[in-house]
Design an enzyme around this catalytic site. Structure first.
Site, PDB file in Angstrom:
ATOM      1  N   LYS A  97     105.653 -97.973  30.970  1.00  0.00           N
ATOM      2  CA  LYS A  97     105.390 -98.913  32.069  1.00  0.00           C
ATOM      3  C   LYS A  97     105.550-100.369  31.636  1.00  0.00           C
ATOM      4  CE  LYS A  97     102.368 -95.892  34.758  1.00  0.00           C
ATOM      5  NZ  LYS A  97     101.070 -95.773  35.442  1.00  0.00           N
ATOM      6  N   SER A 121     105.066 -85.544  40.207  1.00  0.00           N
ATOM      7  CA  SER A 121     105.797 -86.449  41.103  1.00  0.00           C
ATOM      8  C   SER A 121     106.975 -85.778  41.816  1.00  0.00           C
ATOM      9  CB  SER A 121     106.272 -87.688  40.336  1.00  0.00           C
ATOM     10  OG  SER A 121     105.154 -88.440  39.956  1.00  0.00           O
TER      11      SER A 121
END
Ligand code: ATR
Length: 270
Positions: A66, A17
């Site tokens: 998450k 990322s």
């Protein structure tokens, strides 16, 4: 002033990322920094709190946080609510906005990068864990005739009924019920690839011209090998999804959509 962003996970060293977001920033002229942050397994909320205090504008969230991010957010997009997971946070004063860009990333990779329209296509989603929950709503909203199959079939049924509302194009089933069915798109959202396990799908599952899509990337999984050997016309890993979900987050934060093609090409060539 440079706006700060980060990705939080554990482990995190492998994350692509930072590289992806740096390429997006360079390409769009956005003045941002983006780093990878390792949070202790019991220290996710404290890490987010620290970033907010330091003036960060937002962050991405990866395994295993998450669900905690979903719980921490004070506002959620619909796709994050259905996914019951958040991969993107945006900080706005006391408000912590949570979104999930994974499913839209998958749909964009299939439709724009691979050139396959999902509307009215027979789509098989394999798995009913976190990864499958993350992508189910955008698949439905792209118009797919969606069947969800899972080893524990109750979980497939539960995911399907949560999505249904008035839509009769969605169903859940067990692997045994797949005999004699064919699909235009078969997506592996299980974690079976991590253990090199094969999936009990019939060899005749791929319709002529079918796409087989593995949501993991970085290695050829048994699912991808099986698909190549049993007539899938296109076999793809999830690298394009990774880049597209990042673009979706970038766009949500910055209001600018980066061009993903050169970034994906660069990662593929590396
Ligand atoms: P993730 O966040 O990666 O989705 P998860 O929530 O633990 O992880 O879900 C893992 C998914 O992979 C589940 O759908 C699981 O099936 P069960 O719900 O029946 O456990 C599926 N899975 C993992 N290994 C598998 C295997 N060898 N064969 C079939 N399904 C498998």
């Amino acid at each position: 002033m440079t706006d700060q962003y980060a990705v939080i996970g554990n482990p995190i060293a492998h994350s692509k990322s930072p590289e992806i977001h740096r390429m997006f920033a360079e390409q769009t002229g956005q003045d941002i920094s983006y780093e990878a942050i390792l949070a202790p397994l019991d220290g996710f909320a404290a890490t987010v709190e620290r970033l907010r205090k330091e003036g960060y504008k937002g962050c991405n969230i990866t395994v295993p946080f998450k669900f905690e991010a979903f719980q921490l957010a004070t506002e959620l997009t619909e796709r994050a609510q259905v996914a019951q997971a958040v991969n993107t946070l945006k900080f706005d004063g006391d408000i912590i906005q949570g979104d999930n860009t994974d499913g839209t990333g998958l749909v964009r990779d299939i439709q724009f990068n691979l050139g396959i329209t999902l509307n009215n296509k027979r789509v098989l989603l394999i798995g009913a864990g976190g990864a499958a929950y993350g992508v189910a709503l955008p698949l439905r909203d792209a118009g797919a005739i969606l069947k969800i199959v899972n080893r524990t079939s109750d979980k497939a049924q539960a995911l399907a009924s949560g999505l249904k509302s008035n839509n009769t194009n969605i169903s859940g089933c067990s692997f045994d019920e797949l005999a004699d069915h064919q699909f235009d798109v078969v997506i592996n959202a299980t974690s079976a690839g991590l253990t090199y396990s094969t999936l009990p799908i019939p060899p005749s599952i791929f319709a002529p011209g079918a796409l087989a899509y593995e949501m993991m990337y970085g290695r050829e999984t048994p699912f991808m090998k099986f698909a190549r050997e049993h007539g899938a016309a296109i076999v793809s890993d999830g690298l394009g999804m990774l880049v597209e979900q990042a673009a979706e987050s970038f766009c949500w934060w910055r209001g600018v959509r980066p061009d993903t093609a050169p970034v994906l090409a660069k990662l593929r060539s590396a």
